[in-house]
Structure formats: structure tokens, C-alpha cells
Design an enzyme around this catalytic site. Structure first.
Site, PDB file in Angstrom:
ATOM      1  N   CYS A 115       0.812  -1.229   0.000  1.00 33.22           N
ATOM      2  CA  CYS A 115       0.000   0.000   0.000  1.00 33.22           C
ATOM      3  C   CYS A 115       0.839   1.271   0.000  1.00 33.22           C
ATOM      4  CB  CYS A 115      -0.943   0.005   1.196  1.00 33.22           C
ATOM      5  SG  CYS A 115      -2.041  -1.403   1.133  1.00 33.22           S
ATOM      6  N   HIS A 260      -4.166   6.672   1.652  1.00 35.76           N
ATOM      7  CA  HIS A 260      -4.369   5.335   1.102  1.00 35.76           C
ATOM      8  C   HIS A 260      -5.764   4.845   1.502  1.00 35.76           C
ATOM      9  CE1 HIS A 260      -4.020   1.188   0.197  1.00 35.76           C
ATOM     10  NE2 HIS A 260      -4.019   0.818   1.455  1.00 35.76           N
ATOM     11  N   ASN A 290     -10.010  -1.549  -1.757  1.00 31.80           N
ATOM     12  CA  ASN A 290      -8.587  -1.256  -1.598  1.00 31.80           C
ATOM     13  C   ASN A 290      -7.837  -1.683  -2.860  1.00 31.80           C
ATOM     14  OD1 ASN A 290      -5.882  -1.202  -0.893  1.00 31.80           O
ATOM     15  ND2 ASN A 290      -6.168  -2.151   1.116  1.00 31.80           N
TER      16      ASN A 290
HETATM   17  N1  ACO Z   1     -18.275 -10.759   6.424  1.00 27.01           N
HETATM   18  C1  ACO Z   1     -18.866 -11.061   7.584  1.00 27.01           C
HETATM   19  N2  ACO Z   1     -18.201 -11.341   8.705  1.00 27.01           N
HETATM   20  C2  ACO Z   1     -16.853 -11.322   8.641  1.00 27.01           C
HETATM   21  C3  ACO Z   1     -16.171 -11.029   7.455  1.00 27.01           C
HETATM   22  C4  ACO Z   1     -16.924 -10.750   6.299  1.00 27.01           C
HETATM   23  N3  ACO Z   1     -16.368 -10.443   5.133  1.00 27.01           N
HETATM   24  N4  ACO Z   1     -14.846 -11.074   7.694  1.00 27.01           N
HETATM   25  C5  ACO Z   1     -14.698 -11.388   8.975  1.00 27.01           C
HETATM   26  N5  ACO Z   1     -15.921 -11.553   9.566  1.00 27.01           N
HETATM   27  C6  ACO Z   1     -16.236 -11.873  10.955  1.00 27.01           C
HETATM   28  C7  ACO Z   1     -15.085 -12.506  11.671  1.00 27.01           C
HETATM   29  O1  ACO Z   1     -15.058 -13.898  11.443  1.00 27.01           O
HETATM   30  C8  ACO Z   1     -15.394 -12.182  13.134  1.00 27.01           C
HETATM   31  O2  ACO Z   1     -16.392 -13.074  13.594  1.00 27.01           O
HETATM   32  P1  ACO Z   1     -16.349 -13.605  15.122  1.00 27.01           P
HETATM   33  O3  ACO Z   1     -16.478 -12.367  15.959  1.00 27.01           O
HETATM   34  O4  ACO Z   1     -17.514 -14.503  15.166  1.00 27.01           O
HETATM   35  O5  ACO Z   1     -15.015 -14.274  15.249  1.00 27.01           O
HETATM   36  C9  ACO Z   1     -16.050 -10.794  13.022  1.00 27.01           C
HETATM   37  O6  ACO Z   1     -16.489 -10.662  11.670  1.00 27.01           O
HETATM   38  C10 ACO Z   1     -15.126  -9.649  13.382  1.00 27.01           C
HETATM   39  O7  ACO Z   1     -13.903  -9.826  12.670  1.00 27.01           O
HETATM   40  P2  ACO Z   1     -12.674  -8.888  12.884  1.00 27.01           P
HETATM   41  O8  ACO Z   1     -11.560  -9.302  11.987  1.00 27.01           O
HETATM   42  O9  ACO Z   1     -12.404  -8.780  14.347  1.00 27.01           O
HETATM   43  O10 ACO Z   1     -13.303  -7.516  12.353  1.00 27.01           O
HETATM   44  P3  ACO Z   1     -12.739  -6.066  12.486  1.00 27.01           P
HETATM   45  O11 ACO Z   1     -13.706  -5.234  13.215  1.00 27.01           O
HETATM   46  O12 ACO Z   1     -11.311  -6.037  12.938  1.00 27.01           O
HETATM   47  O13 ACO Z   1     -12.756  -5.548  10.978  1.00 27.01           O
HETATM   48  C11 ACO Z   1     -11.296  -5.277   9.082  1.00 27.01           C
HETATM   49  C12 ACO Z   1     -12.025  -6.249  10.008  1.00 27.01           C
HETATM   50  C13 ACO Z   1     -12.313  -4.455   8.338  1.00 27.01           C
HETATM   51  C14 ACO Z   1     -10.472  -6.076   8.098  1.00 27.01           C
HETATM   52  C15 ACO Z   1     -10.391  -4.328   9.896  1.00 27.01           C
HETATM   53  O14 ACO Z   1      -9.666  -5.070  10.847  1.00 27.01           O
HETATM   54  C16 ACO Z   1      -9.429  -3.550   9.057  1.00 27.01           C
HETATM   55  O15 ACO Z   1      -9.801  -2.728   8.228  1.00 27.01           O
HETATM   56  N6  ACO Z   1      -8.110  -3.749   9.230  1.00 27.01           N
HETATM   57  C17 ACO Z   1      -7.119  -3.027   8.482  1.00 27.01           C
HETATM   58  C18 ACO Z   1      -6.999  -3.507   7.078  1.00 27.01           C
HETATM   59  C19 ACO Z   1      -5.844  -2.781   6.399  1.00 27.01           C
HETATM   60  O16 ACO Z   1      -5.593  -1.611   6.647  1.00 27.01           O
HETATM   61  N7  ACO Z   1      -5.084  -3.441   5.582  1.00 27.01           N
HETATM   62  C20 ACO Z   1      -3.842  -2.829   5.145  1.00 27.01           C
HETATM   63  C21 ACO Z   1      -3.826  -2.429   3.815  1.00 27.01           C
HETATM   64  S1  ACO Z   1      -3.822  -3.750   2.724  1.00 27.01           S
HETATM   65  C22 ACO Z   1      -2.241  -3.958   2.122  1.00 27.01           C
HETATM   66  O17 ACO Z   1      -1.268  -3.390   2.515  1.00 27.01           O
HETATM   67  C23 ACO Z   1      -2.137  -4.982   1.103  1.00 27.01           C
END
Ligand code: ACO
Length: 333
Positions: A115, A260, A290
Site C-alpha cells: 500500500c 491510502h 482497496n
Molecule cells: N463478512 C462477515 N463477517 C466477517 C467477514 C466478512 N467479510 N470477515 C470477517 N468476519 C467476521 C469474523 O469472522 C469475526 O467473527 P467472530 O467475531 O464470530 O469471530 C467478526 O467478523 C469480526 O472480525 P474482525 O476481523 O475482528 O473484524 P474487524 O472489526 O477487525 O474488521 C477489518 C475487520 C475491516 C479487516 C479491519 O480489521 C481492518 O480494516 N483492518 C485493516 C486492514 C488494512 O488496513 N489493511 C492494510 C492495507 S492492505 C495492504 O497493505 C495490502
């Protein structure tokens, strides 16, 4: 001696196929509500045809950037291509793009900084231009993610986040004394490398790829989302403040903030911490998801064409991603 480099022209391209959250909910256990609430994403673009690589998406983006700059392909002296999803494992997408542009002999460097790739690329281009190594450097960020994520319940946490797209900028010498790249920082910390990575095929393993690895799905990206979120919201405001200080600008002097696009909530938190209002912040994650190395040039290109910035505008960039890598920059267009 060239004082500063600047963006001579900028362009973008996204494939025409729109994939909504509802479309994804038909093939895996997810929902529009979950995706919008957590990330802000409503839809993304996917390539339609087999054989379309990052270098193919980069072509129309490059043409738009050249047109914006009033230049032709033959005016490009060097290519820097940032992507985590190169057309092939090797050679890099830069040489493929150079060939498609009809530029035999023009050097092409591939950047693997996820990113933050565009900012890493910009830093190389800036140094080359100021040192008068190359006059005009094409910096591209382009990704095809749709062929590399897992559209199943197992892969849903990553699959819903990513989209395909490209952005391109032509970097050259600034002509006005107040114009150009005023500060740029890039950083890395490999202690978090495995928080967001694509493990296989791996040259570290004998053999690089096995049926057992395919069964485990480690040829798809794996992410500890919460950890990445924590790092991103900590590092992005710090680097943004630092580049603003180095450029001698206060946050209220920023005309446009192009962060980003990984998560709308991350960018809202970063904007709040900096005191930059949403009206001055570029958000296009709702349309494209993204697009990794492409998000910053894509966001700037759209904003410029929408009249949200023009020559003379102060623009702030900030990025955070896998590696971990992060960076920021301030440019007066
Ligand atoms: N749909 C429905 N439910 C989902 C999904 C989905 N697509 N994905 C995960 N869940 C569930 C999980 O299984 C979990 O269920 P559980 O509570 O029963 O275990 C629940 O949703 C919560 O999951 P978390 O991973 O804890 O969700 P979170 O609130 O952390 O949000 C997210 C996830 C959106 C990915 C967030 O953590 C985020 O944006 N992180 C940063 C991502 C990022 O910046 N990436 C870097 C750039 S990418 C790069 O460099 C290539």
C-alpha cells in the site's frame, strides 16, 4: 540543479465490471451491512478477461497521465512500477508496461511495498529527477487482486476488501519556485511482516508450493485485521504530521488530503487526529475497495478532474500497508 520534482500529469483506470457487496454475499457468508459498517466499501471493480494483468490496467492510466502532462510515451525516461500483484512472478510488470508503451531500452524498476508502493516509487522518481539522472519518470501503482483472493467463507475477511485498478503519474522538474514535492518520508518495520502476507509459493520452502499448501490456502493473502488497523491508525497521523512540519505547513493549509484507501474508518480516524475535515479528504473506497499501490494516484487523479484540486493546491499523502511499510508526502501541485 533541479530544486524540486513535481507531478506533471496524473491518470487512472479501473475495469468496467462492478462487483457489489450483494454480489459477494451470494457466494460467501458476508453481508452488505457488515462490509459497509466495518470498511465503507460498497462495490469494487474486477477485471473481466483472462490475461489482463496489472500492466494492462496501467496502460490507460499512463496514457491519461501523459495526456494530462502534454507529453508522449517517448518522453518517458524511466518507469517505476509499484504492485503487489505483478502480472507474473518475474519479470516485473515494469518491463511489460515499457514494452506495451514501445520503449525499448528505457529502464523499468518494480517496487514491492504494497500500500505504500506509490510513495516509495515517488521517492525514487523524486531523487532521480532532482539528481538529473532521468528527466521524466513514470510512476505507476496498479493491482489485479480479484484473481488472487479466496471467494469462500474461509477467505471472506480479505476477499471483500480488495479491488482492481491503476493510477499513474509523470514526475519531472518543477518550474515554479513554490511548486513541487516539499517533503516525503518512507518507513518500514518487518516485525509485522506476517500480520499481512502472502506466504506461498515461497523460495524459502522446498518445494515452493505443495498440494498441502494449496489445501491450507496459504497461496491467498492472510491478514490479522485488528493488528493492521492498530498500526495504521498509529503510524499514519505521525508520518503525516512529520511531512507537514518538514514542508512548513499546518494541517489547515492542506487543500486536499489523499490517504491510502484501506478502510474508511481508518481514514476518518486519521483525519480527526490531524484536524483535516472530511470535505478536504479523498474517499473513493466505497467505489473501488482497496486497490493497494493504486489508491493514491487513483484518488488524486479523480479529485483533480473533479476540480477538488488544481495547480498551486497543497496536497498531503499518507499510506500504511503490509510489510509493515508506511509513508507520507506533501506536494504543491
Ligand atoms: N463478512 C462477515 N463477517 C466477517 C467477514 C466478512 N467479510 N470477515 C470477517 N468476519 C467476521 C469474523 O469472522 C469475526 O467473527 P467472530 O467475531 O464470530 O469471530 C467478526 O467478523 C469480526 O472480525 P474482525 O476481523 O475482528 O473484524 P474487524 O472489526 O477487525 O474488521 C477489518 C475487520 C475491516 C479487516 C479491519 O480489521 C481492518 O480494516 N483492518 C485493516 C486492514 C488494512 O488496513 N489493511 C492494510 C492495507 S492492505 C495492504 O497493505 C495490502
Amino acid at each position: 540543479m533541479i530544486h524540486r520534482s513535481t507531478i506533471l500529469g496524473i491518470g487512472h483506470h479501473v475495469p468496467s465490471k462492478v462487483v457489489t457487496n450483494h454480489d459477494l454475499a451470494k457466494i460467501m457468508n458476508t453481508s452488505d451491512e457488515w462490509i459497509v459498517q466495518r470498511t465503507g466499501i460498497r462495490e469494487r471493480r474486477f477485471i473481466e478477461e483472462n490475461g489482463t494483468g496489472a500492466s494492462d490496467l496501467a496502460m490507460p492510466a499512463t496514457k491519461m497521465a501523459l495526456e494530462h502532462a502534454g507529453l508522449e510515451a517517448k518522453d518517458i525516461d524511466a518507469i517505476v512500477f509499484a504492485t503487489l500483484s505483478p502480472d507474473f512472478n518475474f519479470p516485473g510488470s515494469g518491463v511489460l508496461l515499457g514494452h506495451k508503451l514501445g520503449l525499448p531500452g528505457v529502464p523499468a524498476l518494480d517496487v514491492r511495498n504494497q500500500c505504500s508502493g506509490f510513495l516509495y516509487g515517488l521517492s525514487v522518481a523524486d531523487a532521480w529527477v532532482r539528481a538529473e539522472v532521468y528527466r521524466r519518470v513514470l510512476v505507476v501503482g496498479a493491482e489485479v487482486h480479484s484473481t488472487g483472493v479466496e471467494f469462500t467463507d474461509r477467505g471472506r475477511d480479505v476477499a471483500v476488501l480488495f479491488g482492481d485498478g491503476a493510477g499513474a503519474a509523470v514526475i519531472g522538474a518543477a518550474t515554479h519556485p513554490d511548486q513541487g514535492l516539499k517533503s516525503l518520508e518512507i518507513h518500514a518495520d518487518g516485525s509485522g511482516a506476517k500480520d499481512l502476507w502472502l506466504e506461498a509459493p515461497a523460495s524459502a520452502y522446498i518445494p515452493r508450493l505443495t498440494h498441502e499448501m494449496l489445501d491450507r490456502g496459504i497461496h491467498y493473502p492472510q491478514m490479522i485485521g485488528k493488528q493492521v488497523f492498530r498500526w495504521a491508525t498509529e503510524k499514519m497521523p505521525v508520518v503525516a504530521r512529520s511531512v507537514l512540519d518538514k514542508a512548513g505547513l499546518r494541517p489547515d493549509q492542506v487543500d486536499l488530503f489523499v490517504p491510502h484507501q484501506a478502510n474508511l474508518r481508518i481514514n476518518q480516524l486519521v483525519g480527526d487526529k490531524l484536524g483535516i475535515p472530511e470535505a478536504k479528504t479523498v474517499h473513493n473506497i466505497e467505489k473501488y475497495g482497496n486497490t493497494t499501490a493504486a489508491t493514491i494516484p487513483l484518488g488524486l487523479s479523480e479529485a483533480w478532474r473533479e476540480g477538488r484540486c488544481q495547480r498551486g493546491s497543497n496536497v498531503l499523502f499518507a499510506a500504511f500497508g503490509s510489510g509493515y511499510t508506511w509513508g507520507g508526502a506533501v506536494i504543491t501541485l
